[in-house]
Design a protein around this motif. Sequence first.
Motif, PDB file in Angstrom:
ATOM      1  N   ASP A 190       0.844  -1.213   0.000  1.00 34.06           N
ATOM      2  CA  ASP A 190       0.000   0.000   0.000  1.00 34.06           C
ATOM      3  C   ASP A 190       0.868   1.248   0.000  1.00 34.06           C
ATOM      4  N   PHE A 191       1.942   1.198   0.739  1.00 36.38           N
ATOM      5  CA  PHE A 191       2.849   2.342   0.877  1.00 36.38           C
ATOM      6  C   PHE A 191       3.579   2.604  -0.445  1.00 36.38           C
ATOM      7  N   ILE A 192       4.030   1.554  -1.105  1.00 38.18           N
ATOM      8  CA  ILE A 192       4.751   1.690  -2.386  1.00 38.18           C
ATOM      9  C   ILE A 192       3.778   2.145  -3.481  1.00 38.18           C
ATOM     10  N   GLY A 193       2.562   1.621  -3.447  1.00 38.17           N
ATOM     11  CA  GLY A 193       1.577   1.861  -4.521  1.00 38.17           C
ATOM     12  C   GLY A 193       1.346   0.539  -5.247  1.00 38.17           C
ATOM     13  N   LEU A 194       0.075   0.076  -5.257  1.00 36.82           N
ATOM     14  CA  LEU A 194      -0.192  -1.238  -5.859  1.00 36.82           C
ATOM     15  C   LEU A 194       0.010  -1.206  -7.373  1.00 36.82           C
ATOM     16  N   ASP A 195      -0.207  -0.028  -7.989  1.00 37.73           N
ATOM     17  CA  ASP A 195       0.044   0.109  -9.427  1.00 37.73           C
ATOM     18  C   ASP A 195       1.528  -0.116  -9.724  1.00 37.73           C
ATOM     19  N   THR A 196       2.389   0.463  -8.872  1.00 36.57           N
ATOM     20  CA  THR A 196       3.839   0.286  -9.053  1.00 36.57           C
ATOM     21  C   THR A 196       4.223  -1.183  -8.834  1.00 36.57           C
ATOM     22  N   CYS A 197       3.636  -1.804  -7.794  1.00 28.12           N
ATOM     23  CA  CYS A 197       3.955  -3.226  -7.511  1.00 28.12           C
ATOM     24  C   CYS A 197       3.583  -4.101  -8.714  1.00 28.12           C
ATOM     25  N   LEU A 198       2.416  -3.827  -9.305  1.00 32.76           N
ATOM     26  CA  LEU A 198       1.968  -4.637 -10.446  1.00 32.76           C
ATOM     27  C   LEU A 198       2.916  -4.484 -11.636  1.00 32.76           C
ATOM     28  N   VAL A 199       3.311  -3.247 -11.908  1.00 35.90           N
ATOM     29  CA  VAL A 199       4.226  -3.030 -13.047  1.00 35.90           C
ATOM     30  C   VAL A 199       5.543  -3.776 -12.799  1.00 35.90           C
ATOM     31  N   ILE A 200       6.037  -3.716 -11.582  1.00 38.09           N
ATOM     32  CA  ILE A 200       7.323  -4.382 -11.284  1.00 38.09           C
ATOM     33  C   ILE A 200       7.183  -5.899 -11.477  1.00 38.09           C
ATOM     34  N   MET A 201       6.071  -6.478 -11.003  1.00 39.05           N
ATOM     35  CA  MET A 201       5.882  -7.922 -11.199  1.00 39.05           C
ATOM     36  C   MET A 201       5.831  -8.259 -12.692  1.00 39.05           C
TER      37      MET A 201
END
Length: 308
Positions: free
Chosen positions: A258-269
């Motif tokens: 949540d802190f990083i941003g779920l949109d950012t987490c998805l792109v990284i995955m």
Amino acid sequence: MGPVLLQPRSDCSPLRNQPCKRKQVMTISNIGVLGAGTMGSGIAQVFARQGFQVQLVDNQPSRLQHAVLEIQQSLDKEVAQGPLSATQRDQAAHNIHTAPQMDRFVDCDLVIEAVSEEEPTKIALFQSLDRICPDSTILASNTSAISLTRMAAATNRSDRFMGMHFMNPVAQMDLVELIRALQTSDATYQALHELVQRIQKTPVTVKDYPGFVSNRILMPMINEAVYTLYEGVASSTDIDAVMKLGMNHPMGPLELADFIGLDTCLVIMNVLHDGFRDSKYRPCPLLQQMVDAGYYGKKSGRGFYSYS
Ligand SMILES: NC(=O)c1ccc[n+]([C@@H]2O[C@H](COP(=O)([O-])OP(=O)(O)OC[C@H]3O[C@@H](n4cnc5c(N)ncnc54)[C@H](O)[C@@H]3O)[C@@H](O)[C@H]2O)c1
């Protein structure tokens, strides 16, 4: 503090057998930051705090206003806690200049890009920066996972291009991953290595591989936590409690996502999945759904937890 002044080594060509055609001196005192979101505002604050002039640009004026407010609050906190005097706070705030357009970067020695984690957006912006900035300007990206080599290749200054991956929250985290594109010259690398030390942070040099080191290790753990929730093994709070109380992590993986941003987490995955072509990096369907719903985490007010 003064500017960073460096004489590059004689083997400054990215191809070791080709000697440098001309000696250059890289002076870094005026820093551009593109994107005034979570990371851009923190990066601007850290450089301004160390006496650099900072040009902070975002195409959304509301993000610029929000960033200025956040930086002010963070500097106020430092004054209240002791490490900063009121005069130093005012000077740091004074060092930051905001603008909605990139022509503000025309006098910058270094521009650090910190816009959303989308490769086509970043490439288009770097091509514009390449036209706007003088030849001597170094371009850097704060990308979490996207190939620096590909982004560098889209510019006409690939030897003056590098990854500077700051950690969140920037003011508090000591590490900066320095990622060399295949084309990055030794002079560029040394200038940014020196710069990171000048802002009292620790540089760690890594090769341009998907996710670098930090997100290659961190993001699969977060993705696995999302799978654990998706499969109903435990609640969000219990998954986070296991990792905090059992593994001594300062934040649970879902809270961190949540802190990083779920949109950012998805792109990284997706970058890891595409880059390694290995199914172990497939993003959890729940992570995809949360992003589709606009639940980006703390910055949108809702993620695995709610934020008022
Ligand atoms: N959030 C983290 O924990 C974290 C940590 C390290 C690195 N990063 C990386 O840093 C970068 C930024 O992430 P963030 O979390 O700060 O994102 P964010 O969504 O908080 O901020 C992105 C900002 O970029 C601006 N922007 C988008 N397109 C633009 C354009 N064309 N011109 C000008 N501004 C534009 C947006 O208005 C927004 O303010 C990403 O590459 C991300 O992967 C994020």
